[in-house]
Enzyme design. Structure first.
Site, PDB file in Angstrom:
ATOM      1  N   GLU A   1       0.827  -1.220   0.000  1.00  0.00           N
ATOM      2  CA  GLU A   1       0.000   0.000   0.000  1.00  0.00           C
ATOM      3  C   GLU A   1       0.855   1.260   0.000  1.00  0.00           C
ATOM      4  O   GLU A   1       0.877   2.004   0.978  1.00  0.00           O
ATOM      5  CB  GLU A   1      -0.999  -0.013   1.158  1.00  0.00           C
ATOM      6  CG  GLU A   1      -0.408  -0.402   2.478  1.00  0.00           C
ATOM      7  CD  GLU A   1      -1.436  -0.592   3.574  1.00  0.00           C
ATOM      8  OE1 GLU A   1      -2.544  -1.061   3.283  1.00  0.00           O
ATOM      9  OE2 GLU A   1      -1.097  -0.274   4.726  1.00  0.00           O
ATOM     10  N   PRO A   2       1.518   1.531  -1.120  1.00  0.00           N
ATOM     11  CA  PRO A   2       2.321   2.749  -1.221  1.00  0.00           C
ATOM     12  C   PRO A   2       1.458   3.995  -1.393  1.00  0.00           C
ATOM     13  O   PRO A   2       0.371   3.934  -1.988  1.00  0.00           O
ATOM     14  CB  PRO A   2       3.142   2.504  -2.498  1.00  0.00           C
ATOM     15  CG  PRO A   2       2.303   1.579  -3.324  1.00  0.00           C
ATOM     16  CD  PRO A   2       1.532   0.730  -2.354  1.00  0.00           C
ATOM     17  N   GLY A   3       1.930   5.095  -0.864  1.00  0.00           N
ATOM     18  CA  GLY A   3       1.259   6.375  -1.072  1.00  0.00           C
ATOM     19  C   GLY A   3       2.218   7.347  -1.734  1.00  0.00           C
ATOM     20  O   GLY A   3       2.127   7.637  -2.925  1.00  0.00           O
ATOM     21  N   ARG A   4       3.220   7.787  -0.950  1.00  0.00           N
ATOM     22  CA  ARG A   4       4.155   8.815  -1.414  1.00  0.00           C
ATOM     23  C   ARG A   4       4.826   8.460  -2.740  1.00  0.00           C
ATOM     24  O   ARG A   4       4.926   9.299  -3.632  1.00  0.00           O
ATOM     25  CB  ARG A   4       5.229   8.996  -0.334  1.00  0.00           C
ATOM     26  CG  ARG A   4       6.155  10.177  -0.572  1.00  0.00           C
ATOM     27  CD  ARG A   4       7.328  10.146   0.415  1.00  0.00           C
ATOM     28  NE  ARG A   4       6.954   9.854   1.755  1.00  0.00           N
ATOM     29  CZ  ARG A   4       6.722  10.751   2.712  1.00  0.00           C
ATOM     30  NH1 ARG A   4       6.841  12.036   2.447  1.00  0.00           N
ATOM     31  NH2 ARG A   4       6.384  10.366   3.931  1.00  0.00           N
TER      32      ARG A   4
ATOM     33  N   ARG B   1       4.574  20.320   5.551  1.00  0.00           N
ATOM     34  CA  ARG B   1       5.649  19.360   5.832  1.00  0.00           C
ATOM     35  C   ARG B   1       6.936  20.021   6.347  1.00  0.00           C
ATOM     36  O   ARG B   1       7.549  19.502   7.264  1.00  0.00           O
ATOM     37  CB  ARG B   1       5.929  18.482   4.605  1.00  0.00           C
ATOM     38  CG  ARG B   1       4.717  17.624   4.199  1.00  0.00           C
ATOM     39  CD  ARG B   1       5.051  16.532   3.205  1.00  0.00           C
ATOM     40  NE  ARG B   1       5.848  15.485   3.829  1.00  0.00           N
ATOM     41  CZ  ARG B   1       7.139  15.328   3.674  1.00  0.00           C
ATOM     42  NH1 ARG B   1       7.819  16.154   2.898  1.00  0.00           N
ATOM     43  NH2 ARG B   1       7.773  14.368   4.292  1.00  0.00           N
TER      44      ARG B   1
ATOM     45  N   TYR C   1       7.886  18.438   9.809  1.00  0.00           N
ATOM     46  CA  TYR C   1       8.949  17.410   9.816  1.00  0.00           C
ATOM     47  C   TYR C   1      10.312  17.971   9.411  1.00  0.00           C
ATOM     48  O   TYR C   1      11.220  17.212   9.095  1.00  0.00           O
ATOM     49  CB  TYR C   1       8.624  16.289   8.823  1.00  0.00           C
ATOM     50  CG  TYR C   1       7.215  15.775   8.859  1.00  0.00           C
ATOM     51  CD1 TYR C   1       6.743  15.037   9.942  1.00  0.00           C
ATOM     52  CD2 TYR C   1       6.359  16.005   7.797  1.00  0.00           C
ATOM     53  CE1 TYR C   1       5.446  14.557   9.955  1.00  0.00           C
ATOM     54  CE2 TYR C   1       5.051  15.526   7.803  1.00  0.00           C
ATOM     55  CZ  TYR C   1       4.603  14.813   8.884  1.00  0.00           C
ATOM     56  OH  TYR C   1       3.327  14.338   8.888  1.00  0.00           O
TER      57      TYR C   1
ATOM     58  N   CYS D   1       1.322  34.131   9.417  1.00  0.00           N
ATOM     59  CA  CYS D   1       1.807  34.887  10.567  1.00  0.00           C
ATOM     60  C   CYS D   1       2.466  33.944  11.545  1.00  0.00           C
ATOM     61  O   CYS D   1       1.897  33.619  12.600  1.00  0.00           O
ATOM     62  CB  CYS D   1       0.659  35.628  11.216  1.00  0.00           C
ATOM     63  SG  CYS D   1       0.116  36.929  10.151  1.00  0.00           S
ATOM     64  N   GLU D   2       3.600  33.454  11.175  1.00  0.00           N
ATOM     65  CA  GLU D   2       4.293  32.455  11.981  1.00  0.00           C
ATOM     66  C   GLU D   2       5.737  32.418  11.486  1.00  0.00           C
ATOM     67  O   GLU D   2       5.970  32.137  10.304  1.00  0.00           O
ATOM     68  CB  GLU D   2       3.588  31.112  11.746  1.00  0.00           C
ATOM     69  CG  GLU D   2       4.145  29.988  12.495  1.00  0.00           C
ATOM     70  CD  GLU D   2       3.096  29.298  13.375  1.00  0.00           C
ATOM     71  OE1 GLU D   2       1.965  29.788  13.525  1.00  0.00           O
ATOM     72  OE2 GLU D   2       3.459  28.267  13.926  1.00  0.00           O
TER      73      GLU D   2
ATOM     74  N   TYR E   1       1.088  14.209   0.747  1.00  0.00           N
ATOM     75  CA  TYR E   1       0.905  14.817   2.071  1.00  0.00           C
ATOM     76  C   TYR E   1       1.039  16.339   2.032  1.00  0.00           C
ATOM     77  O   TYR E   1       1.519  16.955   2.977  1.00  0.00           O
ATOM     78  CB  TYR E   1       1.880  14.206   3.098  1.00  0.00           C
ATOM     79  CG  TYR E   1       1.794  12.696   3.137  1.00  0.00           C
ATOM     80  CD1 TYR E   1       0.699  12.063   3.720  1.00  0.00           C
ATOM     81  CD2 TYR E   1       2.778  11.892   2.567  1.00  0.00           C
ATOM     82  CE1 TYR E   1       0.601  10.682   3.739  1.00  0.00           C
ATOM     83  CE2 TYR E   1       2.689  10.512   2.572  1.00  0.00           C
ATOM     84  CZ  TYR E   1       1.594   9.905   3.155  1.00  0.00           C
ATOM     85  OH  TYR E   1       1.491   8.534   3.175  1.00  0.00           O
TER      86      TYR E   1
HETATM   87  N1  LLP Z   1      -0.073   2.199   5.020  1.00  0.00           N
HETATM   88  C1  LLP Z   1      -0.217   2.690   6.249  1.00  0.00           C
HETATM   89  C2  LLP Z   1      -0.894   1.910   7.271  1.00  0.00           C
HETATM   90  C3  LLP Z   1       0.267   3.975   6.549  1.00  0.00           C
HETATM   91  O1  LLP Z   1       0.110   4.451   7.772  1.00  0.00           O
HETATM   92  C4  LLP Z   1       0.893   4.732   5.533  1.00  0.00           C
HETATM   93  C5  LLP Z   1       1.375   6.081   5.810  1.00  0.00           C
HETATM   94  C6  LLP Z   1       1.023   4.161   4.264  1.00  0.00           C
HETATM   95  C7  LLP Z   1       0.531   2.892   4.041  1.00  0.00           C
HETATM   96  C8  LLP Z   1       1.657   4.888   3.120  1.00  0.00           C
HETATM   97  O2  LLP Z   1       2.985   5.176   3.349  1.00  0.00           O
HETATM   98  P1  LLP Z   1       3.875   5.844   2.188  1.00  0.00           P
HETATM   99  O3  LLP Z   1       3.995   4.857   1.070  1.00  0.00           O
HETATM  100  O4  LLP Z   1       3.184   7.069   1.748  1.00  0.00           O
HETATM  101  O5  LLP Z   1       5.172   6.131   2.837  1.00  0.00           O
HETATM  102  N2  LLP Z   1       2.416  12.924   6.688  1.00  0.00           N
HETATM  103  C9  LLP Z   1       3.706  12.269   6.641  1.00  0.00           C
HETATM  104  C10 LLP Z   1       3.592  10.830   6.219  1.00  0.00           C
HETATM  105  C11 LLP Z   1       2.692  10.039   7.107  1.00  0.00           C
HETATM  106  C12 LLP Z   1       2.555   8.633   6.644  1.00  0.00           C
HETATM  107  C13 LLP Z   1       1.426   7.976   7.323  1.00  0.00           C
HETATM  108  N3  LLP Z   1       1.206   6.636   6.928  1.00  0.00           N
HETATM  109  C14 LLP Z   1       4.623  13.039   5.706  1.00  0.00           C
HETATM  110  O6  LLP Z   1       4.207  14.061   5.180  1.00  0.00           O
HETATM  111  O7  LLP Z   1       5.767  12.666   5.519  1.00  0.00           O
END
Ligand code: LLP
Length: 469
Positions: A319-322, A359, A363, A390-391, A419
C-alpha cells in the site's frame, strides 16, 4: 536510474529537469514529473502545459498534477509484482497521501485498490467509483459509524485493536439474519526499526498502531471464535519515506511467521499486506531505490520465507502512497515581497506556505524550487523561501539558490504530491489552492480553488450576536 542534468545546464532550474526519460524511469527517483520540459520561452512545461500560463489561467498557488507520472508509478508497481511474485498480488494506493475524486479514479483505472483511513476518505473513494472489494479501511480509532459505513460498503477492514474487534462483533450480532462474514485483516506491530523521521515511523514496538505481537495468540484465539468475522489477512506498516530495503525484507519474514501461526489457529489467512513506505527524491542528495527494486525485495522476502516454512504463497498486498504520487506534482506560487537582511539572509516570500504544505514546519522537510518563467537563468542568490503566514516558522525552504527574482515570478516547489494537499489547512483563513491535472497539453481542474464564501460556509452567527441596526 536517476535524474541527469541536461547537457550544458548551468546551476539553474534546468538542472532538475528529468533529461531523457525511458520506460525504465522510476518516478520516485525524479525531482520533477516525468513530462517536465523546457519550452522555447525558457519556461517550465509539465504535461505539455506551460506552467506560468497555468498560473495565469488558474491562479496561484496552484497544485499541478502530472497524470503521466502518476499512471507510470502505478504501472511500475503492478508490473514489478507481475515480474517478481509468482502468486496473486494487489497494489492499493494509500490515499492519505492525496485523497480526492480524480486521484482515486486514476489509480483505480490503473488497476489499483485503495487504502482509506476515515469515513471521509472512504466516501470519496466510493464516490469516485472505486470497487468496494478493492478498498481496505485502516485506522486506530474508527468510530462505530465509520465501521458501519465500511461494512455496508463491503470493503475489507484492517482491525487495529481490541475495542475495534469487539465493536465489530457487536455490530454483526445486532441483525436478525446472519450477515455474510466481514472480511478483516489484523494489524500487528512488527518491532522493526527504520531510519526516518520519528513522526512517520510506525513499525517499532512503541507505536500507537496495531496489536502488540505479544497478543498474537490471544487475538487469534478470539477471532477464531467469531462467526461474523473472517480473518483473511494480516497487515503491518513500518514507516514512511524509507530508503533502506532491508527493513522490508525483514518485515516479509516476520509476517510469514505470523501467517504460519494463524494457520495453527485454523484462521483462513490468505493475504499479507506489507504496508507502504518507499521514499522519494526531494533533493539531489536523496537516493531512494526504484519501485522495481523495492517490489523485488518484498517479493523475494515473502517467497523465500514461505519456502522455508513450507507455506503456500499468500495474496501479497502493498500500500504505497508517497512513491505513487509524490513526484507527480509541483506547487506553483507567485513571488511577492522580499526582505534583505544584509549579512544575514534574504527572504523571498510566496503567496502560500504552511497551509498548502505543512511538511517543512512539521517534519523539517527539505524541498527544491525553480523559477518557472526563467528556467535557464543562473542561480546566483542564496535565499530563504518564506510563506505568507503569521508564523516565523512558516518557511517553505530554509536555504536555496535561485536566480535573482522579482515580484510576479512563478516559483515552483518540486515533489509536492504527497501529504501536501491532504494535510493542507485554512490557517490564517487562507483559501486552499486549486489543483489541475495536466496531460498532453490539456489542463483540467480537479480541485476548485476555495473562495472566501467557502471559508465561512460552516460559520454560524447566533442571532444575539448580529449587529443591531
Ligand atoms: N499504510 C499505512 C498503514 C500507513 O500508515 C501509511 C502512511 C502508508 C501505508 C503509506 O505510506 P507511504 O507509502 O506514503 O510512505 N504525513 C507524513 C507521512 C505520514 C505517513 C502515514 N502513513 C509526511 O508528510 O511525511
Amino acid at each position: 536510474m536517476v535524474s541527469t542534468p541536461v547537457t550544458g545546464a548551468v546551476n539553474s532550474g534546468r538542472q532538475y529537469l528529468p533529461g531523457s526519460i525511458t520506460e525504465a524511469a522510476s518516478p520516485n527517483q525524479y525531482l520533477l514529473p516525468l513530462t517536465a520540459r523546457l519550452n522555447p520561452q525558457d519556461h517550465l512545461e509539465i504535461g505539455g502545459c506551460d506552467v506560468p500560463a497555468l498560473v495565469h489561467r488558474f491562479g496561484s498557488p496552484l497544485y499541478i498534477l502530472d497524470e503521466v507520472t502518476l499512471r507510470t508509478a502505478c504501472r511500475h508497481y503492478r508490473q514489478a509484482f507481475q515480474c517478481y511474485y509468482p502468486g496473486d498480488a494487489l497494489v492499493i494506493y494509500a490515499s492519505k497521501a492525496w485523497n480526492c475524486l480524480a486521484v482515486c479514479a486514476i489509480v483505480a483505472a490503473e488497476g489499483l485498490g485503495i487504502d482509506v483511513v476515515s469515513g471521509g476518505e472512504l466516501y470519496t473513494a466510493l464516490q469516485a467509483g472505486v470497487a468496494p472489494d478493492t478498498i481496505y479501511f485502516h485506522g486506530n480509532n474508527k468510530s462505530v459509524e465509520e465501521l458501519q459505513l465500511a461494512i455496508d460498503a463491503g470493503c475489507s477492514i484492517v482491525v487495529d485493536n481490541w475495542l475495534e474487534l469487539k465493536t465489530l462483533t457487536q455490530l454483526c450480532s445486532g441483525g436478525q439474519e446472519q450477515p455474510t462474514k466481514i472480511p478483516i485483516l489484523l494489524r500487528l506491530t512488527p518491532g522493526i526499526e527504520c531510519h526516518t523521521h520519528e513522526y512517520i515511523r510506525t513499525g517499532h514496538l512503541d507505536s500507537k498502531f496495531g496489536f502488540d505481537p505479544d497478543q498474537l495468540d490471544a487475538v487469534f484465539a478470539f477471532v477464531r471464535q467469531q462467526p461474523s468475522l473472517e480473518c483473511i489477512g494480516l497487515h503491518a506498516h513500518i514507516g514512511s519515506q524509507i530508503f533502506e530495503l532491508q527493513p522490508h525484507h525483514d518485515l516479509a519474514g516476520v509476517m510469514v511467521q505470523w501467517m504460519s501461526k494463524a494457520a495453527q489457529y485454523g484462521l483462513p489467512v490468505r493475504e499479507l499486506d506489507i504496508g507502504g513506505g518507499l521514499g522519494i527524491r526531494y533533493t539531489e542528495s536523496d537516493d531512494p531505490p526504484s519501485i522495481d527494486e523495492w517490489v523485488r525485495v518484498v517479493c523475494q522476502g515473502i517467497v523465500q520465507a514461505c519456502e522455508r516454512q513450507n507455506l503456500p504463497l499468500p495474496r501479497l498486498i502493498a500500500e504505497p502512497g508517497r512513491s505513487l504520487i509524490g513526484s507527480a506534482c509541483v506547487t506553483a506560487y507567485t513571488i511577492g515581497s522580499q526582505k534583505v537582511i544584509p549579512g544575514v539572509r534574504t527572504y523571498v516570500t510566496v503567496d502560500g506556505g504552511m497551509s498548502d504544505n505543512p511538511r517543512p514546519i512539521t517534519y523539517q522537510s527539505v524541498y527544491r524550487a525553480v523559477v518557472a518563467n526563467r528556467m535557464s537563468a543562473e542561480a546566483t542568490e542564496t535565499v530563504a523561501i518564506a510563506g505568507k503566514h503569521c508564523e516565523s516558522g512558516d518557511i517553505v525552504i530554509k536555504q536555496t539558490t535561485l536566480p535573482p527574482t522579482q515580484p510576479g515570478d512563478t516559483l515552483v516547489v518540486l515533489a509536492t504530491g504527497a501529504y501536501n494537499y491532504s494535510m493542507a489547512s485554512n490557517y490564517n483563513r487562507l483559501a486552499r489552492p486549486a489543483a489541475v491535472l495536466v496531460n498532453a497539453g490539456e489542463a483540467n481542474i480537479i480541485l476548485q480553488r476555495e473562495t472566501y464564501q467557502d471559508l465561512i460556509q460552516h460559520d454560524r452567527l447566533p442571532q444575539r450576536l448580529h449587529p443591531t441596526l
